[in-house]
Design an enzyme around this catalytic site. Structure first.
Site, short mmCIF file in Angstrom:
data_model
loop_
_atom_site.label_atom_id
_atom_site.label_comp_id
_atom_site.label_asym_id
_atom_site.label_seq_id
_atom_site.Cartn_x
_atom_site.Cartn_y
_atom_site.Cartn_z
N ARG A 23 -2.80 8.31 17.04
CA ARG A 23 -2.04 7.42 17.58
C ARG A 23 -1.86 7.22 18.87
NH1 ARG A 23 2.95 6.33 14.07
NH2 ARG A 23 3.66 5.21 16.06
N GLU B 229 0.93 -1.24 -0.13
CA GLU B 229 -0.14 -0.05 -0.07
C GLU B 229 0.86 1.04 0.06
OE1 GLU B 229 -2.47 -0.08 3.45
OE2 GLU B 229 -3.68 -1.94 2.68
N LYS C 35 2.40 4.54 1.56
CA LYS C 35 2.71 4.94 2.79
C LYS C 35 2.43 6.50 2.76
CE LYS C 35 5.82 4.67 6.83
NZ LYS C 35 5.23 6.01 7.33
N ARG D 162 -1.99 9.40 11.93
CA ARG D 162 -2.90 8.26 12.15
C ARG D 162 -4.12 8.70 12.83
NH1 ARG D 162 -0.30 2.75 12.92
NH2 ARG D 162 -1.98 1.43 12.93
N PHE E 250 -7.14 1.94 5.98
CA PHE E 250 -6.39 0.79 5.77
C PHE E 250 -6.61 -0.38 6.79
CE2 PHE E 250 -3.47 3.54 7.92
CZ PHE E 250 -3.19 2.62 9.23
N GLU F 111 -4.96 6.55 8.01
CA GLU F 111 -4.23 7.96 7.81
C GLU F 111 -4.54 9.05 7.15
OE1 GLU F 111 -1.19 7.36 9.15
OE2 GLU F 111 0.25 8.74 8.05
N LYS G 197 7.43 -1.31 6.78
CA LYS G 197 7.45 -0.09 6.03
C LYS G 197 8.54 -0.05 5.34
CE LYS G 197 8.97 2.23 10.21
NZ LYS G 197 8.80 3.02 11.10
P1 AMP Z 1 6.48 5.16 10.94
O1 AMP Z 1 5.46 6.36 11.68
O2 AMP Z 1 7.47 5.52 10.17
O3 AMP Z 1 6.66 4.00 11.89
O4 AMP Z 1 5.43 4.37 9.82
C1 AMP Z 1 4.15 3.70 10.10
C2 AMP Z 1 3.06 4.82 10.03
O5 AMP Z 1 2.91 4.89 8.60
C3 AMP Z 1 1.75 4.44 10.48
O6 AMP Z 1 1.69 4.60 12.10
C4 AMP Z 1 0.59 5.04 9.71
O7 AMP Z 1 0.45 6.35 10.56
C5 AMP Z 1 1.27 5.39 8.63
N1 AMP Z 1 0.89 5.08 7.29
C6 AMP Z 1 0.54 5.53 6.28
N2 AMP Z 1 0.10 4.76 5.27
C7 AMP Z 1 -0.10 3.68 5.84
C8 AMP Z 1 -0.70 2.37 5.23
N3 AMP Z 1 -1.26 2.40 4.19
N4 AMP Z 1 -0.91 1.40 6.16
C9 AMP Z 1 -0.51 1.63 7.68
N5 AMP Z 1 0.19 2.66 8.03
C10 AMP Z 1 0.30 3.59 7.07
#
Ligand code: AMP
Length: 588
Positions: free
Chosen positions: A295, A273, A275, A280, A366, A325, A448
Site C-alpha cells: 500500500r 466482507e 476484514k 495490502r 477484493f 489482502e 471498516k
Molecule cells: P485499516 O488498515 O485499519 O485502515 O483497514 C483497512 C485495510 O483493511 C485495507 O487497507 C486492507 O489492507 C485491509 N483489508 C482486509 N480485508 C479487506 C477487504 N475485504 N476489503 C478491503 N480491505 C481489506
C-alpha cells in the site's frame, strides 16, 4: 527556465499561510512555465523530484549538507556549525553562508530548473563505495552556482523538507485554475482572499476539478497531469491511462462504530466482507509479467515468489491490476496468523524461499482497477466483483476471493461479523455496491468495522534523548498527524509509554532510536527534530484542545501500540480525523 524563478515562487508561498492564496500564486506561476519544464516544476513545487509511486529515494543526510556547504563555500567546519547553531535550520544556514561567500565572489552560472532537478534526481541513483563523496559533489555543484535564497530551497529539497505548504489538493486546484480558470472566468481577490466565478459556471468548474482529480487518480503523478492539461487540455487528461508497473494509490476505508452507521454510509443492500488481518497487495499482471506492490507502493515482487506463482497459476493470462489482502497462515494448523507474524516477509532480502515456506500467505482478492487495457475504476463495485470472479480461479491457501455476503439485514450482518472474528479476522468491511474505486481517498465507499477503540496512526517528527538507564536512546517521541489542506504535519503530543525496554516485548526504545537516527534533521540540546518517516499506531484516553501543539489538539495518555511500517507518512491519520474524533467524543 531559471531556478531563481522557482525560488521566488517558494518565497511567495512561504509568505502566506492561506490556502487559496497559495493556489493562486502557484496557478499564476504555472501559466508562465514553458511546456518542457512543467513536469519538473510541478514535482519540485511539491518538494519532490519523483512521483509518489516511485521508489527512488534522495537519501541525503544532514551531515552531507554540511560537507557540501564546506566544499561550495570553502568556509571552515567550525564556522558552518556556528551558523547552524544560530539558525537551527540547514536551509537557513545554506542561505546565510552562500550569502557570505557572494560578498567575495560572483556566482559562476545561473541555475536552471532542469539542472537542479537532474542533480537531485541523480542523488537517488548513486550507491555503494564512495557514494557519499559523489552525492556531496552534486549538491556542492548546485550550491556553487546558487544565489542565497536558491541555496535555501535546494537544501530543503534534498532533505525532503521543503515546507512551503503545498498539499496535493492545492496542486490539483492550481492546475485547474491555471489551465481552465480563464474559460470559467475565475478571479482571485487577494484582499478578501476569495475566489469567484459567475454562478452559471459552477458546474463547469466542478467538472474541471473532477477531470483533473480523476487524471491524477490514474497517473499518480502530477507531472503527467500538468503536462497533459497544459498541452491538450481536457482531451489530454482523458487520455491518461493506468500502466501495468506504475502502482496506484489504494482506496482507503472509513471507520464506523456499528452496523447502523455502516449501512447508512454505504447504503443498502451492501456487500460485507471479511476484514483480513494481513497487508495490502496490489497485483499488476501483463501476461507473463507479474508485479506486486504494497500500500506504500513499494515493489515487493521479489519477496513473494509464492504469490507470483499463485497468480500465474490461478488467474486469467491477461493484463489487469487487482487489489487484495495477503494474510499469513500457519502451514501446519491452517489457521490465519496475525499480521505481525508475517510482516517480516515484506522487508526480507535473503532466504526468501525458506521464509515463504515457513510463513506462507494467502491472497484474498477484493477489487479490480484495470482489465485488458481498460480502466475499471468507474465500474460499480458489484460489477467489478463479477469481473474478479471471472479472472481468479480460487485455490484455498493460495489465492481466493474475499469472503463476501450481500445483505441489508443487520442480523445477517452481525452473524457474518462474528463468523469473521471467529475465523481469526479483524472485523468486516462494508462496501457500497454501486460505488466506483477512488484511488488514494478515504471516501465512504468502503467502511471498516472492528471491535477496538479508535486508534490513530501518527508519524514521529521529533524526540528527546533519554537519561539514566535510557541514556543513548531516544526516550520521548513527538507525534504528528497530517493536515490534508496544507500537506504539513501537525503535532498532537509526545509519547514514551507503550515502548518496551526489550525488543522481544514489542517496539523497543533501541529499535525506534535506530530507525529514527537516520532521519534526524537537527538537534538542539536533548531535543531532536526528525523527518516524518516512521509511523506508529497510538491509542489514547482522550483528545483535548490544547495550545501546546500546533495542531491545536493534544492526546491524553498516548500509548504506542505498534509500529506501522506498512504505512507511509502520507497515509497517517489526518488533522481532520483528529478533529472528527474530538467532536464525536464531545457527543458521548
Ligand atoms: P485499516 O488498515 O485499519 O485502515 O483497514 C483497512 C485495510 O483493511 C485495507 O487497507 C486492507 O489492507 C485491509 N483489508 C482486509 N480485508 C479487506 C477487504 N475485504 N476489503 C478491503 N480491505 C481489506
Amino acid at each position: 527556465m531559471k531556478y531563481s524563478k522557482l525560488a521566488e515562487l517558494y518565497e511567495q508561498l512561504d509568505n502566506t499561510t492561506k490556502r487559496l492564496e497559495k493556489t493562486h500564486i502557484l496557478s499564476e506561476f504555472l501559466k508562465e512555465v514553458p511546456a518542457d519544464d512543467i513536469d519538473k516544476v510541478v514535482l519540485l513545487a511539491g518538494g519532490k523530484v519523483f512521483p509518489p509511486w516511485d521508489e527512488r529515494k534522495i537519501g541525503f543526510a544532514s551531515k552531507m549538507v554540511l560537507k557540501a556547504l564546506e566544499t561550495a563555500t570553502g568556509l571552515s567546519k567550525d564556522l558552518i556549525e556556528k551558523s547552524l547553531k544560530k539558525t537551527g535550520d540547514l536551509g537557513a544556514t545554506a542561505e546565510d553562508l552562500i550569502g557570505k561567500k557572494h560578498q567575495r565572489t560572483l556566482f559562476s552560472s545561473e541555475l536552471t530548473v532542469s539542472k537542479v532537478f537532474e542533480n537531485i534526481r541523480k542523488l537517488a541513483t548513486i550507491e555503494g563505495l564512495g557514494s557519499v563523496d559523489v552525492k556531496v559533489k552534486l549538491v556542492a555543484e548546485l550550491l556553487t552556482s546558487a544565489k542565497p535564497n536558491e541555496a535555501r530551497y535546494i537544501i530543503r529539497t534534498v532533505l525532503e523538507d521543503l515546507r512551503v505548504g503545498l498539499g496535493e489538493g492545492t496542486i490539483r486546484d492550481a492546475i485547474v485554475w491555471s489551465v481552465f480558470g480563464k474559460e470559467i472566468g475565475l478571479d482571485y481577490d487577494k484582499k478578501l482572499n476569495n475566489v469567484a466565478f459567475p454562478e452559471k459556471n459552477r458546474d463547469r468548474y466542478n467538472h474541471f476539478l473532477e477531470i483533473v482529480q480523476n487524471a491524477y487518480d490514474v497517473a499518480n503523478d502530477f507531472s503527467i497531469v500538468a503536462k497533459a492539461a497544459k498541452k491538450s487540455g481536457e482531451k489530454g487528461l482523458a487520455e491518461i491511462e493506468f500502466e501495468v508497473g506504475r502502482p496506484v494509490k489504494v482506496m482507503l476505508a472509513q471507520k464506523v462504530a456499528d452496523f447502523n452507521e455502516g449501512f447508512e454510509r454505504v447504503e443498502t443492500p451492501a456487500a460485507i466482507e471479511y476484514k483480513y488481518d494481513g497487508f495490502r497487495i496490489q497485483v499488476h499482471r501483463n501476461r507473463d509479467k507479474i508485479m506486486l506492490y504494497t500500500r506504500r507502493l513499494e515493489n515487493v515482487t521479489h519477496q513473494f515468489p509464492d504469490v507470483v506463482e499463485a497468480i500465474k497459476e490461478n488467474t486469467q493470462n491477461a493484463s489487469f491490476i487487482l487489489d487484495s489482502e495477503a494474510v499469513g497462515y500457519n502451514p501446519k494448523t491452517k489457521k490465519y496468523r496475525p499480521f505481525q507474524d508475517v510482516s517480516q516477509r515484506i522487508k526480507r532480502k535473503y532466504d526468501i524461499e525458506k521464509t515463504a515456506k515457513e510463513f506462507p500467505v494467502e491472497l484474498n482478492v477484493f477489487d479490480i482497477l484495470y482489465y485488458n487495457n481498460k480502466t475499471t475504476i468507474k465500474t460499480p463495485f458489484e460489477e467489478r466483483r463479477k469481473l474478479i470472479e471471472k479472472i481468479v480461479k480460487p485455490k484455498k491457501w493460495a489465492i481466493v476471493l474475499a469472503e463476501q455476503i450481500i445483505t441489508e439485514s443487520k442480523t445477517d450482518a452481525e452473524k457474518f461479523y462474528r463468523q469473521s472474528l471467529n475465523a481469526g479476522n479483524e472485523g468486516v468491511m462494508m462496501k457500497n455496491l454501486k460505488a466506483p474505486y477512488k484511488p488514494g481517498s478515504r471516501v465512504g465507499f468502503m467502511i471498516k468495522l472492528k471491535p477496538t477503540m479508535k486508534e490513530l496512526d501518527l508519524v514521529i517528527v521529533g524526540g528527546e534523548w533519554g537519561s539514566g538507564k535510557r541514556a543513548g536512546w531516544l526516550s520521548s517521541f513527538t507525534l504528528a498527524c497530517l493536515d490534508e489542506d496544507s500537506g504539513e504535519y501537525m503535532e498532537v503530543g509526545k509519547v514514551g509509554t507503550g515502548i518496551k525496554e526489550k525488543e522481544e516485548e514489542g517496539v523497543s526504545f533501541e529499535q525506534l532510536t535506530q530507525m529514527l537516527k537516520k532521519h534526524v534533521i537537527s538537534e538542539k540540546g536533548k531535543e531532536v527534530k526528525i523527518k516524518p518517516e516512521i509511523v506508529v499506531e497510538v491509542t489514547y484516553e482522550e483528545i483535548q484542545k490544547s495550545p501546546t501543539y500546533n495542531s491545536g489538539y493534544a492526546l491524553r495518555f498516548p500509548r504506542v501500540r505498534r509500529l506501522r511500517d506498512d504505512r507511509s507518512p502520507e497515509e497517517v491519520s489526518t488533522l481532520q480525523m483528529v478533529e472528527e474524533y474530538f467532536n464525536e467524543q464531545k457527543k458521548r
